[in-house]
Scaffold this active site. Structure first.
Site, PDB file in Angstrom:
ATOM      1  N   CYS A 125      -0.822   3.527  11.228  1.00  0.00           N
ATOM      2  CA  CYS A 125      -0.516   4.850  12.009  1.00  0.00           C
ATOM      3  C   CYS A 125      -1.946   5.001  12.903  1.00  0.00           C
ATOM      4  CB  CYS A 125      -0.504   5.832  11.160  1.00  0.00           C
ATOM      5  SG  CYS A 125      -1.827   6.094   9.762  1.00  0.00           S
ATOM      6  N   ASP A 183      -0.719   0.423  -5.476  1.00  0.00           N
ATOM      7  CA  ASP A 183      -1.820   1.187  -4.899  1.00  0.00           C
ATOM      8  C   ASP A 183      -2.865   1.047  -6.004  1.00  0.00           C
ATOM      9  OD1 ASP A 183      -2.112   3.366  -2.455  1.00  0.00           O
ATOM     10  OD2 ASP A 183      -3.541   3.829  -4.083  1.00  0.00           O
ATOM     11  N   CYS A 198       0.771  -1.098   0.078  1.00  0.00           N
ATOM     12  CA  CYS A 198      -0.144  -0.062   0.066  1.00  0.00           C
ATOM     13  C   CYS A 198       1.050   1.290   0.041  1.00  0.00           C
ATOM     14  CB  CYS A 198      -1.031  -0.044   1.198  1.00  0.00           C
ATOM     15  SG  CYS A 198      -1.915  -1.508   1.404  1.00  0.00           S
ATOM     16  N   ALA A 199       1.327   1.307  -1.224  1.00  0.00           N
ATOM     17  CA  ALA A 199       2.588   2.297  -1.534  1.00  0.00           C
ATOM     18  C   ALA A 199       2.380   3.944  -1.172  1.00  0.00           C
ATOM     19  CB  ALA A 199       3.369   2.043  -2.742  1.00  0.00           C
ATOM     20  N   LYS A 213       7.641   5.735   1.960  1.00  0.00           N
ATOM     21  CA  LYS A 213       8.512   4.441   2.540  1.00  0.00           C
ATOM     22  C   LYS A 213       9.145   3.777   1.245  1.00  0.00           C
ATOM     23  CE  LYS A 213       5.229   3.590   6.351  1.00  0.00           C
ATOM     24  NZ  LYS A 213       4.454   4.701   6.220  1.00  0.00           N
ATOM     25  N   ASP A 256      -5.166  -3.245  -6.475  1.00  0.00           N
ATOM     26  CA  ASP A 256      -5.761  -3.468  -5.097  1.00  0.00           C
ATOM     27  C   ASP A 256      -4.915  -4.344  -4.260  1.00  0.00           C
ATOM     28  OD1 ASP A 256      -7.435  -3.884  -2.814  1.00  0.00           O
ATOM     29  OD2 ASP A 256      -9.324  -3.807  -4.076  1.00  0.00           O
TER      30      ASP A 256
END
Length: 586
Positions: free
Chosen positions: A504, A310, A286-287, A292, A337
């Site tokens: 997060c 993504d 999930c870039a 990152k 996905d």
């Protein structure tokens, strides 16, 4: 002090109180304890006192970046540097005084770093300017800290015969402003009728309120004119919700493009924990937005392959743009996905049903360094010479050598196009072109390491002015999706590889509970020590909420192996969680 001045001080200040769904609040109190959760909740409403800058050491040096930042200060670009700082609590000018003086912020900045690095003699080194510090955590020497300005005392000049000029911004706009952003028209909800260009205005925020039907909303029509009376929208609710004062000014000049990337410290740590090696094949599941991803590529010294996926076309294009700005060529972004990261079983089966030698198929599935296939289930992504590519084209076609399915057959030109395009490597149009390439998924066991920075409730991001829209049910939904994504990651990484999972959020249901699920479901996974070790330990035990809901977390030994970043801790970061798994023999 007269009554009008006292009333103004009580109104034009910043004392937010985060609203939670009652069940979610009960759940977090059980997880953290009443006092600890109160501190976490308060910390989430305020930005960190410093910003974290990751230097692109493949394109620049700490010294060069520090020199440029220092020059900005010397040349008078003070506001520009402040825009880099999440500690600046207003778009342009001053932020509301919450009782913290500049000296207190200075002490907080020094204390935050020193208190959490007891194994480091000098946690930071002051460089040329007192607001720029070099990180001294082991392995993070390319990270700079820039201390934020503010909070400030604000004097609105509210004479009895002159009302204060005001603007109201949306809650999401306000959260961005508190991180150092500017206010643009889309974030503006209401404005005083007498405001002229260049006026100094008080900036308040309209936070969602619960209506009679139980729904949350601001109940404010965009474009509303404020009269400065108690009949104005949310007049009472905006007491203590003034984030600062602003004035129309210029936008920041882009003087450090490609040399630095503004990133939260825990996110930088997550990339280091993955420990990518040169020549490896890495997947960032999930870039977006690519922070990152580019950190991983830098740590590999741009030698290897970083596949970044993504599901949003625009976000994939943002990753491509960022990689180009930072001169990183090993990043390959695709639109996909994450829940469909593993190729369809039928595609592998159909590939095996062709005349391809089964030993060759096994090699393409199991050997991530194989020249024949880099794990892609898309003919357009194949690298290698024409003979190898033709073999894999046959593998990828379903029900016959040239049948794409749904009655459509490929012609010879279509079969040749991928090999012709990629024969000499991707051209510039493929690297930074105007469209995102799609992927159909990847072969199992085709990556050395996988980073899953999973979409989450984001309840660790700060500053946050509203949280009541999250319910126990919505938190459980986040956790279900994360488990499904983790299942995909486990299939894609090879035996002997590494998975790093991060979020997060402060929600243990998306953190420790996911780790518990992973260890109980996949016996070949084990928690690995993390380096660098900056955050605290995870949560131990379990939580019972009601008669039916029981959530199990970690043992004491397991909790020592994960990293949990507490927003109320002295390090003063966002809320974040990192777990690292070693993958044994499947």
């Amino acid at each position: 002090m007269d009554s009008s001045s006292s009333s103004a001080e009580q109104r034009y200040c910043y004392y937010p109180k985060l609203k939670w769904n009652p069940q979610v609040e009960e759940y977090f109190i059980k997880a953290y304890g009443t006092d600890h959760f109160a501190r976490v909740s308060e910390a989430l409403t305020r930005p960190s006192s410093y910003s974290c800058i990751r230097v692109n050491f493949l394109k620049s040096t700490n010294e060069a970046v520090i020199e440029k930042l220092t020059r900005l200060l010397q040349d008078g670009y003070v506001d520009d540097l402040d825009c880099l700082s999440t500690g600046k609590w207003v778009s342009e000018g001053n932020a509301a005084d919450d009782g913290l003086s500049k000296d207190n912020i200075d002490r907080m900045f020094n204390f935050s770093l020193e208190e959490t690095t007891k194994n480091v003699e000098k946690p930071m080194t002051m460089l040329k300017h007192p607001t720029i510090c070099q990180c001294q955590f082991p392995g993070l020497d390319h990270v700079l800290f820039v201390k934020g300005s503010g909070p400030y005392s604000i004097h609105y000049g509210n004479q009895s015969d002159e009302s204060v000029k005001e603007v109201i911004v949306s809650r999401k706009c306000a959260e961005a402003v508190l991180r150092g952003a500017q206010i643009y028209v889309p974030g503006l909800l209401a404005c005083s009728s007498h405001v002229e260009k260049g006026d100094i205005v008080a900036v308040s925020v309209a936070v969602e309120q619960r209506s009679t039907d139980g729904r949350w909303g601001v109940n404010l029509t965009r474009g509303t004119v404020l009269q400065g009376t108690q009949q104005d929208p949310q007049y009472l609710e905006r007491n203590g919700m003034y984030i600062g004062q602003g004035i129309t000014k210029f936008s920041r000049a882009d003087l450090l493009e490609g040399e630095i990337f503004l990133q939260n410290l825990p996110s930088i740590v997550a990339a280091h924990v993955l420990d990518p090696q040169q020549g490896e094949r890495i997947l960032d599941m999930c870039a977006a937005p690519g922070g990152k991803t580019t950190a991983i590529a830098m740590l590999m010294r741009d030698n290897g392959e970083v596949v970044a996926v993504d599901r949003s076309h625009n976000k994939v294009m943002d990753i491509k743009k960022l990689a180009a700005e930072m001169d990183l060529t090993c990043i390959r972004p695709y639109r996909l996905d994450a829940l469909k990261s593993v190729c369809q079983t039928s595609m592998v089966t159909n590939a095996a049903s062709t005349n391809l030698d089964h030993d060759l198929l096994d090699m393409t599935v199991e050997n991530s360094s194989s020249k024949l296939d880099n794990g892609y289930m898309d003919a357009a992504n194949i690298e290698g010479d024409k003979t190898d590519a033709k073999i894999m084209n046959n593998c990828l076609l379903s029900s016959g050598n040239r049948n794409y399915g749904n009655g459509r057959y490929a012609n010879n030109a279509e079969l040749r196009r991928p090999t012709q395009t990629m024969k000499n490597g991707p051209g510039r149009n493929h690297s930074v072109g105007g469209r995102a390439e799609n992927s159909k998924g990847f072969l199992p066991n085709s990556f050395d390491r996988v980073l899953l920075d999973a979409p989450c409730s984001a309840l660790g991001l700060r500053p946050r002015l509203f949280a009541a829209d999250e319910t126990i049910e919505s938190l459980q939904t986040h956790a279900k999706y994360q488990r499904r994504m983790f299942d995909q990651a486990v299939q894609l990484v090879r035996s002997g590889g590494v998975i790093v999972y991060s979020t997060c959020t402060i929600n243990p249901g998306e953190n420790e509970a996911l780790v518990r699920y992973a260890l109980d479901t996949y016996k070949f996974l084990s928690l690995a020590p993390q380096n660098p070790r900056v955050g605290g330990s995870g949560l131990v035990g379990k939580c019972e909420l009601g008669e039916k809901y029981v959530e199990t977390w970690l043992t004491e030994r397991e909790a020592e192996l994960v990293q949990r970043f507490d927003p109320s801790a002295p390090l003063d970061t966002i809320g974040f969680f990192i777990a690292k798994f070693n993958v044994g023999q499947k």
